[in-house]
Design a protein around this motif. Structure first.
Motif, PDB file in Angstrom:
ATOM      1  N   LEU A  72      18.649 -26.632 -26.476  1.00  0.00           N
ATOM      2  CA  LEU A  72      17.871 -26.145 -25.438  1.00  0.00           C
ATOM      3  C   LEU A  72      16.354 -25.705 -26.042  1.00  0.00           C
ATOM      4  N   LEU A  73      16.549 -25.376 -27.215  1.00  0.00           N
ATOM      5  CA  LEU A  73      15.514 -24.771 -27.892  1.00  0.00           C
ATOM      6  C   LEU A  73      14.600 -25.698 -28.719  1.00  0.00           C
ATOM      7  N   PRO A  74      13.323 -26.350 -28.283  1.00  0.00           N
ATOM      8  CA  PRO A  74      12.703 -27.406 -29.046  1.00  0.00           C
ATOM      9  C   PRO A  74      12.194 -26.978 -30.314  1.00  0.00           C
ATOM     10  N   ILE A  75      12.316 -28.071 -30.948  1.00  0.00           N
ATOM     11  CA  ILE A  75      11.933 -27.799 -32.283  1.00  0.00           C
ATOM     12  C   ILE A  75      10.691 -26.928 -32.655  1.00  0.00           C
ATOM     13  N   VAL A 175       7.346 -22.043 -24.120  1.00  0.00           N
ATOM     14  CA  VAL A 175       8.044 -21.213 -23.243  1.00  0.00           C
ATOM     15  C   VAL A 175       8.326 -21.909 -21.914  1.00  0.00           C
ATOM     16  N   ALA A 176       7.201 -22.499 -21.686  1.00  0.00           N
ATOM     17  CA  ALA A 176       7.201 -23.376 -20.271  1.00  0.00           C
ATOM     18  C   ALA A 176       8.216 -24.290 -20.368  1.00  0.00           C
ATOM     19  N   ARG A 181      13.915 -26.695 -19.289  1.00  0.00           N
ATOM     20  CA  ARG A 181      15.199 -26.921 -19.667  1.00  0.00           C
ATOM     21  C   ARG A 181      16.167 -26.025 -19.230  1.00  0.00           C
ATOM     22  N   LEU A 182      15.936 -24.903 -19.197  1.00  0.00           N
ATOM     23  CA  LEU A 182      17.038 -23.793 -18.578  1.00  0.00           C
ATOM     24  C   LEU A 182      17.420 -24.199 -17.107  1.00  0.00           C
ATOM     25  N   ASP A 183      16.354 -24.531 -16.324  1.00  0.00           N
ATOM     26  CA  ASP A 183      16.492 -24.967 -14.940  1.00  0.00           C
ATOM     27  C   ASP A 183      17.594 -26.024 -14.900  1.00  0.00           C
TER      28      ASP A 183
END
Length: 192
Positions: A72-75, A175-176, A181-183
């Protein structure tokens, strides 16, 4: 059935076992992740020292999820977060991220509704609508973040370098991307 407003107490023992005092059962990190997803609040205490270790346990849950391939968290986002440790902006980052994800969570329902209205049940063609919402959110976050700058000004100060501005722009972009990805993750969990 109304949920209690008090968080459930979880105790972590030296053998690394987690004990839910509300249900009088041992739980796993996966159980705690499910509690979070279900909106159940809990605090984790070290059973020996009584220290609040909730932050480290939640971080461990994220680490485990990321390790399962659910990236979920990009590098680049992770690298930027690491760069903020020890930086003069370190104090602002947690509140900024907290406000960002809180606002995103509030708007998530609205975005899904707009996508459904515009593109039907699938809604995946509606990235333009979502991008517009993300852009508006980022503008709000940007204005809020600028309030913390010296003298409350949004313009660069004489000590700010273009590289720091680029870093901030990169953080906003990341963050965008995280919001997108959260959506997607939320959409896929609704289908299950």
């Amino acid at each position: 059935m109304a949920k209690s407003t008090d968080p459930v107490t979880i105790k972590k023992y030296a053998n690394r076992r987690l004990y839910n005092t509300g249900t009088s059962t041992y739980v796993t990190l996966e159980d705690l992740a499910l509690m979070v997803k279900n909106g159940e609040d809990f605090v984790v205490y070290d059973a020996k020292t009584s220290d609040d270790i909730t932050h480290s346990v939640l971080t461990q849950i994220i680490f485990e999820q990321e390790g399962k391939g659910q990236n979920l968290l990009p590098i680049n986002f992770l690298r930027q977060i690491i760069r903020f440790y020890g930086d003069s902006m370190q104090m602002l980052v947690p509140r900024y991220l907290d406000m960002s994800i809180e606002n995103f969570s509030k708007e998530q329902g609205n975005m899904r509704e707009q996508l459904t209205k515009t593109f039907g049940a699938g809604g995946f063609g509606g990235f333009g609508v979502m991008e517009e919402q993300v852009r508006r959110n980022m503008e709000i976050f940007d204005r809020t973040f600028k309030m913390f700058l010296p003298n409350g000004r949004g313009e660069e100060t004489s000590t700010e370098t273009p590289a720091k501005t680029d870093d901030f722009d990169e953080l906003k972009r990341q963050v965008a991307e995280m919001q997108k990805r959260l959506d997607k993750l939320g959409d896929s969990s609704k289908k299950d």
